[in-house]
Design a protein around this motif. Structure first.
Motif, PDB file in Angstrom:
ATOM      1  N   HIS A  92      -0.866 -12.901  32.836  1.00 31.15           N
ATOM      2  CA  HIS A  92      -0.681 -14.196  32.194  1.00 31.15           C
ATOM      3  C   HIS A  92      -0.026 -15.198  33.138  1.00 31.15           C
ATOM      4  CE1 HIS A  92      -0.732 -11.362  28.718  1.00 31.15           C
ATOM      5  NE2 HIS A  92      -1.449 -12.319  28.156  1.00 31.15           N
ATOM      6  N   VAL A  93      -0.225 -16.469  32.803  1.00 33.83           N
ATOM      7  CA  VAL A  93       0.540 -17.581  33.357  1.00 33.83           C
ATOM      8  C   VAL A  93       1.277 -18.209  32.184  1.00 33.83           C
ATOM      9  CG1 VAL A  93       0.471 -19.745  34.641  1.00 33.83           C
ATOM     10  CG2 VAL A  93      -1.239 -17.986  35.099  1.00 33.83           C
ATOM     11  N   GLN A  94       2.603 -18.262  32.263  1.00 33.57           N
ATOM     12  CA  GLN A  94       3.412 -18.722  31.143  1.00 33.57           C
ATOM     13  C   GLN A  94       4.290 -19.889  31.574  1.00 33.57           C
ATOM     14  OE1 GLN A  94       5.218 -14.806  30.261  1.00 33.57           O
ATOM     15  NE2 GLN A  94       4.262 -14.957  28.250  1.00 33.57           N
ATOM     16  N   VAL A  95       4.461 -20.837  30.655  1.00 32.58           N
ATOM     17  CA  VAL A  95       5.312 -22.007  30.890  1.00 32.58           C
ATOM     18  C   VAL A  95       6.194 -22.202  29.670  1.00 32.58           C
ATOM     19  CG1 VAL A  95       5.382 -24.489  31.302  1.00 32.58           C
ATOM     20  CG2 VAL A  95       3.608 -23.120  32.381  1.00 32.58           C
ATOM     21  N   ARG A  96       7.482 -22.336  29.900  1.00 32.70           N
ATOM     22  CA  ARG A  96       8.438 -22.691  28.842  1.00 32.70           C
ATOM     23  C   ARG A  96       8.931 -24.106  29.110  1.00 32.70           C
ATOM     24  NH1 ARG A  96      12.547 -17.580  28.660  1.00 32.70           N
ATOM     25  NH2 ARG A  96      13.168 -18.614  30.610  1.00 32.70           N
ATOM     26  N   LYS A 103       8.751 -24.940  23.629  1.00 30.79           N
ATOM     27  CA  LYS A 103       7.397 -24.409  23.565  1.00 30.79           C
ATOM     28  C   LYS A 103       7.222 -23.359  24.651  1.00 30.79           C
ATOM     29  CE  LYS A 103       5.272 -28.757  22.021  1.00 30.79           C
ATOM     30  NZ  LYS A 103       4.234 -29.779  22.343  1.00 30.79           N
ATOM     31  N   VAL A 104       6.425 -22.361  24.352  1.00 29.88           N
ATOM     32  CA  VAL A 104       6.025 -21.363  25.340  1.00 29.88           C
ATOM     33  C   VAL A 104       4.503 -21.349  25.376  1.00 29.88           C
ATOM     34  CG1 VAL A 104       6.090 -18.959  26.054  1.00 29.88           C
ATOM     35  CG2 VAL A 104       8.090 -19.980  24.956  1.00 29.88           C
ATOM     36  N   LEU A 105       3.917 -21.783  26.494  1.00 31.10           N
ATOM     37  CA  LEU A 105       2.473 -21.823  26.668  1.00 31.10           C
ATOM     38  C   LEU A 105       2.051 -20.631  27.517  1.00 31.10           C
ATOM     39  CD1 LEU A 105       2.037 -25.626  27.476  1.00 31.10           C
ATOM     40  CD2 LEU A 105       1.962 -24.508  25.249  1.00 31.10           C
ATOM     41  N   THR A 106       1.049 -19.896  27.033  1.00 34.50           N
ATOM     42  CA  THR A 106       0.580 -18.701  27.725  1.00 34.50           C
ATOM     43  C   THR A 106      -0.915 -18.791  27.936  1.00 34.50           C
ATOM     44  OG1 THR A 106       2.331 -17.367  26.727  1.00 34.50           O
ATOM     45  CG2 THR A 106       0.473 -16.184  27.668  1.00 34.50           C
ATOM     46  N   VAL A 107      -1.346 -18.554  29.174  1.00 36.21           N
ATOM     47  CA  VAL A 107      -2.762 -18.572  29.524  1.00 36.21           C
ATOM     48  C   VAL A 107      -3.111 -17.235  30.176  1.00 36.21           C
ATOM     49  CG1 VAL A 107      -4.512 -19.588  31.037  1.00 36.21           C
ATOM     50  CG2 VAL A 107      -2.914 -21.063  29.799  1.00 36.21           C
ATOM     51  N   PRO A 108      -4.061 -16.475  29.618  1.00 38.25           N
ATOM     52  CA  PRO A 108      -4.496 -15.244  30.292  1.00 38.25           C
ATOM     53  C   PRO A 108      -5.133 -15.562  31.646  1.00 38.25           C
ATOM     54  CG  PRO A 108      -5.241 -15.296  28.000  1.00 38.25           C
ATOM     55  CD  PRO A 108      -4.734 -16.659  28.318  1.00 38.25           C
ATOM     56  N   ARG A 109      -4.807 -14.802  32.660  1.00 39.55           N
ATOM     57  CA  ARG A 109      -5.316 -15.088  33.999  1.00 39.55           C
ATOM     58  C   ARG A 109      -6.829 -14.905  34.085  1.00 39.55           C
ATOM     59  NH1 ARG A 109      -1.651 -12.824  38.816  1.00 39.55           N
ATOM     60  NH2 ARG A 109      -3.387 -13.827  39.905  1.00 39.55           N
ATOM     61  N   ALA A 129       3.231 -31.613  44.367  1.00 43.27           N
ATOM     62  CA  ALA A 129       1.885 -31.638  43.804  1.00 43.27           C
ATOM     63  C   ALA A 129       1.938 -31.104  42.374  1.00 43.27           C
ATOM     64  CB  ALA A 129       0.918 -30.798  44.639  1.00 43.27           C
ATOM     65  N   ARG A 130       1.159 -31.700  41.505  1.00 44.39           N
ATOM     66  CA  ARG A 130       1.053 -31.253  40.116  1.00 44.39           C
ATOM     67  C   ARG A 130      -0.137 -30.319  39.989  1.00 44.39           C
ATOM     68  NH1 ARG A 130       0.139 -35.950  36.035  1.00 44.39           N
ATOM     69  NH2 ARG A 130      -1.956 -35.823  36.891  1.00 44.39           N
ATOM     70  N   VAL A 131       0.071 -29.192  39.334  1.00 49.08           N
ATOM     71  CA  VAL A 131      -0.973 -28.178  39.177  1.00 49.08           C
ATOM     72  C   VAL A 131      -1.375 -28.114  37.712  1.00 49.08           C
ATOM     73  CG1 VAL A 131      -1.588 -25.749  39.450  1.00 49.08           C
ATOM     74  CG2 VAL A 131      -0.091 -26.854  41.126  1.00 49.08           C
ATOM     75  N   GLU A 132      -2.673 -28.271  37.434  1.00 53.76           N
ATOM     76  CA  GLU A 132      -3.216 -28.128  36.087  1.00 53.76           C
ATOM     77  C   GLU A 132      -4.187 -26.957  36.076  1.00 53.76           C
ATOM     78  OE1 GLU A 132      -4.325 -31.746  33.914  1.00 53.76           O
ATOM     79  OE2 GLU A 132      -3.651 -32.885  35.653  1.00 53.76           O
ATOM     80  N   VAL A 133      -3.962 -26.021  35.168  1.00 60.04           N
ATOM     81  CA  VAL A 133      -4.777 -24.823  35.045  1.00 60.04           C
ATOM     82  C   VAL A 133      -5.686 -24.998  33.840  1.00 60.04           C
ATOM     83  CG1 VAL A 133      -4.768 -22.319  34.763  1.00 60.04           C
ATOM     84  CG2 VAL A 133      -2.952 -23.434  36.068  1.00 60.04           C
ATOM     85  N   GLY A 134      -7.007 -24.979  34.079  1.00 61.17           N
ATOM     86  CA  GLY A 134      -7.986 -25.113  33.001  1.00 61.17           C
ATOM     87  C   GLY A 134      -8.561 -23.765  32.637  1.00 61.17           C
ATOM     88  N   THR A 135      -8.749 -23.557  31.317  1.00 68.49           N
ATOM     89  CA  THR A 135      -9.232 -22.273  30.833  1.00 68.49           C
ATOM     90  C   THR A 135     -10.634 -22.319  30.254  1.00 68.49           C
ATOM     91  OG1 THR A 135      -8.304 -22.623  28.613  1.00 68.49           O
ATOM     92  CG2 THR A 135      -6.870 -21.624  30.261  1.00 68.49           C
TER      93      THR A 135
END
Length: 539
Positions: A92-96, A103-109, A129-135
């Motif tokens: 996972h990639v997780q952001v709090r 909020k806790v955002l979780t994205v499966p790798r 740099a700002r990183v945006e991960v698209g699923t």
């Protein structure tokens, strides 16, 4: 992962595998303490200016209230850094995040489809740099992804490579280079195959994109909001007052011509500047099974797309751009926006450029690295099958019929309600324009199946030619409206998980629609097709 054990009375006994250490939560770059407060103040600038002007004009202490509000924005920006952490596990990639609401955002790798690296002016000055991960969960803004704003440049580059090249030895080397700072975010690593780069002549297509209309709207909205919040009378400014007085002395035709001329010049200049700011240093390259797009003058942006998620491409030709033989190239893939959001969503593979260049780059993108060429003409230039006279009649009936009904309604209202005659006269005058539009819409219609791709084209104000891989089609939908049934036509929709999630072949007869579906997905329709000569009595 290693195994441990101990030697006992009966010899060596293998123990359980050592448990992997839980990844620690990491913070964003400390340099964001200089960026977040500025972002919050800029975001609240119209309200702060309005508070300052309103307080000062009413004899109050507007400057003190404004300073207090600026202080609150600065504190809020600092708290954003302290309350935002992230971690990357094997799955996972997780952001709090969240100051007032956690909020806790979780994205499966394994759901990561794209990684977008963006650097605004302040980011570039501080090496961030700002990183945006698209699923790919949604094609709409904010659908299913997460954002890290912001990381150090080397860390952002390493993270991009890590998420999209989990098993590539070359990618691991590139990640190591990025960590050491040898490769900056957005730069192309050695070994990239460059597919397209910006040419100065392409800037000439900028005025025909009409992106400057957005600039006009933004400026007008900002000035209107500022005047409303601050209770500012624009008539007090001498330049505006004199200009409005001069404008009032003109006749109505000259007023209309003046407004149109000023708008055209402003939109053309703004569109050209917007083109330069958005696409300067544009480069499309291929490396390690990914497509990498970098662009931007003041704000740089790097988008990486996995080719195995790519399902096709779209050549888009807005009317003005088509008039000068220009086109854009858009990726049909999961996780990125298309249509009007293509530039912001990151799915644009080629900015407005000559149509021939768009077709060439589309062919390169559709040809996977190292794969042999498929037999038959390329999907980008293959001739399309027309849709027949019934589709032509339907185009003219819909265009002229609606116009005629509108003119009749306006004429009736003019006779019964004593309205002026110019509305229905204008509606009648538009009949030739609608006829030309109907003819152009019919000329745009076409489809074919070639080299493993469904090719479909439609549209007039924006003509689109989509080349969709048949392997990426997950279903077919045949729809017939009441008027289509009377004309013997249907609309065939190829359903896919990428892009618009559905691409239409409009107004074809049923036999042709079934042929396309059967050849595009062999065996899929066999349980639903009744062979010729079949009799229910025999069954």
């Amino acid at each position: 992962m290693t195994e441990t054990g101990e030697i006992g009375p009966r010899g060596f006994e293998a123990g359980a595998a050592e448990p992997e250490q839980e990844p620690v939560w990491r913070r964003l770059s400390p340099r964001m303490l200089l960026v977040h407060p500025v972002q919050e103040v800029v975001r609240a600038a119209p309200a702060l200016l309005g508070l300052l002007v309103a307080g000062s004009s009413s004899g109050g202490r507007g400057h003190l209230w404004s300073l207090a509000a600026v202080g609150l924005m600065v504190v809020y920006g600092i708290l954003r850094w302290f309350t935002t952490t992230y971690r990357i596990t094997s799955e996972h990639v997780q952001v709090r995040k969240g100051v007032l609401q956690r909020k806790v955002l979780t994205v499966p790798r394994d759901r990561v489809r794209t990684v977008d690296v963006t650097s605004h002016v302040l980011h570039r000055l501080l090496g961030l740099a700002r990183v945006e991960v698209g699923t790919g969960t949604s094609d709409k803004a904010g659908g299913g992804g997460l954002r890290l704003d912001a990381l150090g440049g080397a860390e952002a580059a390493r993270l991009r490579v890590e998420l999209l090249h989990r098993s590539s030895r070359t990618a691991d080397a590139q990640a190591a280079d990025a960590t050491r700072g040898d490769v900056a975010p957005g730069d192309n690593a050695p070994g990239d195959i460059v597919l397209a780069t910006l040419r100065p002549a392409w800037i000439g297509f900028g005025p025909f994109t009409l992106s400057g209309l957005i600039t006009v709207g933004v400026i007008a909205g900002f000035v209107s909001r500022l005047a409303s919040e601050g209770n500012v009378d624009l008539g007090r400014f001498r330049l505006l007052r004199e200009g409005w007085r001069w404008f009032g002395t003109l006749s109505l035709p000259l007023q209309v011509a003046t407004v149109v001329l000023i708008l055209v010049v402003f939109v053309a200049v703004a569109s050209t500047l917007g083109y330069v700011f958005a696409f300067w240093n544009f480069r499309l390259s291929r490396h390690g099974g990914t497509l990498h797009v970098t662009r931007g003058l003041i704000t740089t942006r790097a988008t990486t797309i996995e080719e195995r998620r790519l399902r096709g491409v779209e050549i888009s030709e807005p009317l003005l751009l088509r008039a000068v033989r220009g086109a854009r190239l858009i990726a049909v893939t999961t996780g990125l926006r298309v249509g009007q959001g293509a530039q912001r969503g990151g799915s644009m593979l080629l900015p407005p450029a000559p149509r021939g260049e768009a077709e060439t780059v589309a062919g390169l993108v559709l040809t996977a690295e190292g794969s042999p060429p498929r037999p038959g003409p390329p999907p980008t230039t293959a001739p399309l099958m027309p849709h027949g006279p019934a589709a032509l009649r339907r185009r003219f009936t819909r265009a002229l019929g609606v116009n005629a009904l509108l003119a009749a309604a306006l004429f009736a209202l003019g006779r019964w309600a004593d309205l002026p005659s110019w509305p229905w006269v204008s509606a009648l005058a538009l009949l030739p324009v609608t006829a030309l539009l109907a003819a152009d819409r019919y000329r745009s219609l076409g489809h074919t199946l070639v080299s493993g791709h469904l090719v479909t084209r439609w549209g007039s104000l924006v003509r689109r030619r989509v080349m969709l891989e048949c392997d990426g089609i997950i279903g077919w939908n045949v729809r017939r409206s009441f008027f289509q049934r009377r004309a013997g036509l249907v609309t065939l929709t190829a359903t896919t998980a990428a892009g618009r999630q559905g691409y239409h072949v409009s107004d074809v007869d049923l036999a042709e629609a079934l042929r396309l579906a059967a050849e595009g997905s062999p065996g899929l329709l066999d349980p639903f097709i009744i062979p010729e000569g079949f009799s229910w009595e025999m069954a």
